[in-house]
Design a protein around this motif. Sequence first.
Motif, PDB file in Angstrom:
ATOM      1  N   ILE A 117       0.849  -1.200   0.000  1.00 31.01           N
ATOM      2  CA  ILE A 117       0.000   0.000   0.000  1.00 31.01           C
ATOM      3  C   ILE A 117       0.880   1.243   0.000  1.00 31.01           C
ATOM      4  O   ILE A 117       0.606   2.223  -0.702  1.00 31.01           O
ATOM      5  CB  ILE A 117      -0.952  -0.007   1.218  1.00 31.01           C
ATOM      6  CG1 ILE A 117      -1.751  -1.312   1.266  1.00 31.01           C
ATOM      7  CG2 ILE A 117      -1.911   1.193   1.155  1.00 31.01           C
ATOM      8  CD1 ILE A 117      -2.587  -1.482   2.526  1.00 31.01           C
ATOM      9  N   LEU A 146      -5.887  -7.286  -1.103  1.00 35.22           N
ATOM     10  CA  LEU A 146      -5.284  -6.508  -2.186  1.00 35.22           C
ATOM     11  C   LEU A 146      -5.265  -7.309  -3.492  1.00 35.22           C
ATOM     12  O   LEU A 146      -5.534  -6.767  -4.576  1.00 35.22           O
ATOM     13  CB  LEU A 146      -3.863  -6.083  -1.818  1.00 35.22           C
ATOM     14  CG  LEU A 146      -3.711  -5.087  -0.660  1.00 35.22           C
ATOM     15  CD1 LEU A 146      -2.232  -4.840  -0.373  1.00 35.22           C
ATOM     16  CD2 LEU A 146      -4.418  -3.772  -0.961  1.00 35.22           C
ATOM     17  N   ASP A 201      -9.065  -2.339  -8.150  1.00 30.08           N
ATOM     18  CA  ASP A 201      -8.023  -1.568  -7.469  1.00 30.08           C
ATOM     19  C   ASP A 201      -7.862  -0.151  -8.004  1.00 30.08           C
ATOM     20  O   ASP A 201      -7.504   0.759  -7.259  1.00 30.08           O
ATOM     21  CB  ASP A 201      -6.676  -2.307  -7.537  1.00 30.08           C
ATOM     22  CG  ASP A 201      -6.235  -2.586  -8.965  1.00 30.08           C
ATOM     23  OD1 ASP A 201      -7.098  -2.871  -9.816  1.00 30.08           O
ATOM     24  OD2 ASP A 201      -5.018  -2.531  -9.228  1.00 30.08           O
ATOM     25  N   VAL A 251      -7.657   2.563  -0.616  1.00 26.61           N
ATOM     26  CA  VAL A 251      -7.299   1.562   0.393  1.00 26.61           C
ATOM     27  C   VAL A 251      -6.541   2.260   1.510  1.00 26.61           C
ATOM     28  O   VAL A 251      -5.532   2.941   1.259  1.00 26.61           O
ATOM     29  CB  VAL A 251      -6.442   0.428  -0.200  1.00 26.61           C
ATOM     30  CG1 VAL A 251      -6.044  -0.562   0.892  1.00 26.61           C
ATOM     31  CG2 VAL A 251      -7.204  -0.300  -1.309  1.00 26.61           C
ATOM     32  N   TYR A 266      -4.701   1.700   5.320  1.00 27.38           N
ATOM     33  CA  TYR A 266      -4.265   0.825   6.411  1.00 27.38           C
ATOM     34  C   TYR A 266      -3.895   1.697   7.599  1.00 27.38           C
ATOM     35  O   TYR A 266      -3.089   2.631   7.473  1.00 27.38           O
ATOM     36  CB  TYR A 266      -3.072  -0.056   6.044  1.00 27.38           C
ATOM     37  CG  TYR A 266      -2.799  -1.057   7.163  1.00 27.38           C
ATOM     38  CD1 TYR A 266      -3.459  -2.278   7.178  1.00 27.38           C
ATOM     39  CD2 TYR A 266      -1.981  -0.733   8.241  1.00 27.38           C
ATOM     40  CE1 TYR A 266      -3.288  -3.167   8.231  1.00 27.38           C
ATOM     41  CE2 TYR A 266      -1.806  -1.612   9.298  1.00 27.38           C
ATOM     42  CZ  TYR A 266      -2.463  -2.827   9.281  1.00 27.38           C
ATOM     43  OH  TYR A 266      -2.314  -3.693  10.338  1.00 27.38           O
ATOM     44  N   LYS A 313      -3.587   4.403  -0.366  1.00 27.12           N
ATOM     45  CA  LYS A 313      -3.377   4.436  -1.816  1.00 27.12           C
ATOM     46  C   LYS A 313      -4.689   4.750  -2.523  1.00 27.12           C
ATOM     47  O   LYS A 313      -5.758   4.303  -2.115  1.00 27.12           O
ATOM     48  CB  LYS A 313      -2.761   3.140  -2.327  1.00 27.12           C
ATOM     49  CG  LYS A 313      -3.682   1.983  -2.597  1.00 27.12           C
ATOM     50  CD  LYS A 313      -2.872   0.788  -3.114  1.00 27.12           C
ATOM     51  CE  LYS A 313      -3.764  -0.346  -3.584  1.00 27.12           C
ATOM     52  NZ  LYS A 313      -4.282  -0.153  -4.934  1.00 27.12           N
TER      53      LYS A 313
END
Length: 541
Positions: free
Chosen positions: A60, A338, A347, A352, A354, A385
Amino acid sequence: MKKISVILLILVGTVSVFVALKPHKPKRPNIVFIMSDDHAYQAISAYDKRLTSTPNIDRIAKDGMLFTNACVTNSICAPSRAVILTGKHSHINGKVDNYFPFDTTNITFPQLLQANGYQTAMFGKLHFGNNPKGFDEFQILPDQGNYYNPDIITKKEGPKKLMGYVTDLITDITLNWLKNERDPDKPFFLAYLHKAPHREWIPAERHYKEFIHKTFPEPSTLFDNYEGRGSAAKEAEMNLLKHMNWAGDSKVFPENMKKLGIKESHSYDIALYNATVGRMNPEQRKVWDDTYRPMNEEFMKKYPSMTEKEKMQWRYQRYMQDYLGCIASVDEGVGKVLDFLKENGLDENTIVVYTSDQGFYLGEHGWFDKRFIFDESFKTPLIVKWPGIIKAGSKNSQMVQNLDFAQTFLEAAGIKPPSDMQGESLIPIFKGQGKNFRDAAYYHYYEYPSVHMVKRHYGIVTEQFKLIHFYYDVDEWELYDRRKDKNELKNVYNDPAYAKIKADLHKKLAQLRIKYKDSEELDKMYIAKYKELEKSGKIFR
C-alpha cells in the motif's frame, strides 16, 4: 424523403457530438478501510525494518502515501473508534474512555455513505456496541473478541461461534462479501477490522511455531529510569517486568508459575490465560502445548538464577515473539484482499487505507500498551493508496489525525460533511496541495485512575514540539523538542532556551481548546461522572 433522412442524420450526429462533449461524471471510489488493533508503526517494515517484515502492508505504501506524523486524539481503543466514525473529539461524541457510553445520537460517516448510495459492510472488531449504524451487513466480535474459535455477532443470523483463527476468519468473511455479496452496480465502503495484535497476543499456530524461535533487537530505552520527567511516566503501570501478566501475556504455564513461586501480576493473570487458551479445541491445544511447553521448560531452568535485567530481556523477547507473530497473519490477510481487488479490476477506483486505532509501546521506555501522548502511543500507522490521485511512493509528515477520516471519505464520495464534524479532509494532501493543512494536533486522554494508571492529560503537538498538561491529581507541564529529542527523554519546560516556544505553544493550546470546544468545565464534568462510576464498582483496575 432523402431530404428528411439527411436532416435526421444531421440531428443524430449533432446529438452524438453533444453527448460526447458533455462532461463525464467521475465514478465514485470504493473505500476499503483496514484497521488493526494496537498495531505499532514500528512493527510495519515500510516504517521500520528492524523488527519484522510486512510485505503486503508495504504494498500500500509503495503504491500510495505513507504518513509519518499520523496520530490519534485519544490513545485508547473504543474512544479512538468513536472518533473515527463520528469525526468528532471524544468530549463531543461522549466516548471519552472505555467505560463511558457512546452517544448514539451521533451521525456516523457510514450512515451518510449508506444514505447516499454506498453499499456498506463491517467485518471484525468494532469494540463498542453490537449494532453498528449505517451498515448493510456486519459480522463483528463482541467486545474484545477471542483469538481462537471466536464468538461473532451477525446482522442477519444473530450470534454464533466460528471455528478457527480470528484473523483468518475475518479475512475469509471479508473476501466472501467481496466475491459473493457485493453489489457491482454500487460503490462500496468496506471496514475490514482486525482484533490482532491486541493483548493477549496469540498468533496463528503456523506463526507461533515460527516466531517463538526468533530474537529481536531491544529498544534503546528498554531500561528507561524516567529521570528528567514528571510523575506521570514514573507512576504508569505498563512496565514489561513489573506489570505484564506472566501467564496471560508471557505464556508461562500456571503450574510452572506455582513451582517457581511466581505471583500473578494481576488478579486476572491466570484467568486470562485459561480463558484464551481454553477456547482451543483438542487439536489446536496439542499444537499449542507442543510449541510452548519446550519454551516453558527452558524458562524453568533459567529463572532461578536470572537477574532482574535478564528477566526484563526475556519478557521483551517473549512479548515480541507473540506480538509480531500476530501481525504476520494480519499482513497475509491484507495481501489476500489486495490481490482480490487487483484480480477483479477494482483496485484502480478504490481507496485503500491501512491504519490502527492507535500506536503501541514495543518495549520503548520499558513499556507495553498505549494511552500516553508520547510518540509510540500517540502516533499511528497510516498508509493510503488511491490510484490517479495519490502519487505512488510518496510520504507526508504533516499532523494528520484519525479525526480526519470521516470528512476525507465523505468528500471522496461527493457528500457534504455535517457542520459539527471537527476533522479536515486529507484529499488536498493526497493531491500534493496540503500546504495550509493544520500545523498542530490536539490530544486528550481521560481514563484515570484505572488499568495502567496513566494520568489524565491533554496537549498540543506540532512537527517539532509537544506541550503536555497532566492534571487531576497533579498539575504538571512537560515540553519536548521532537526533533532534537526523538525518544522524548528530556522535559525542557523550564529550560530558558525554550521560553518563547513554551509561551507560543501555551497560546496555541488555549486556542485549540476553544476551537474543539474543550474546557476545564468539561474536564470537571467528566471527572465527576468518572467518580460516580468508581463508586459503583464499574472501573477496572
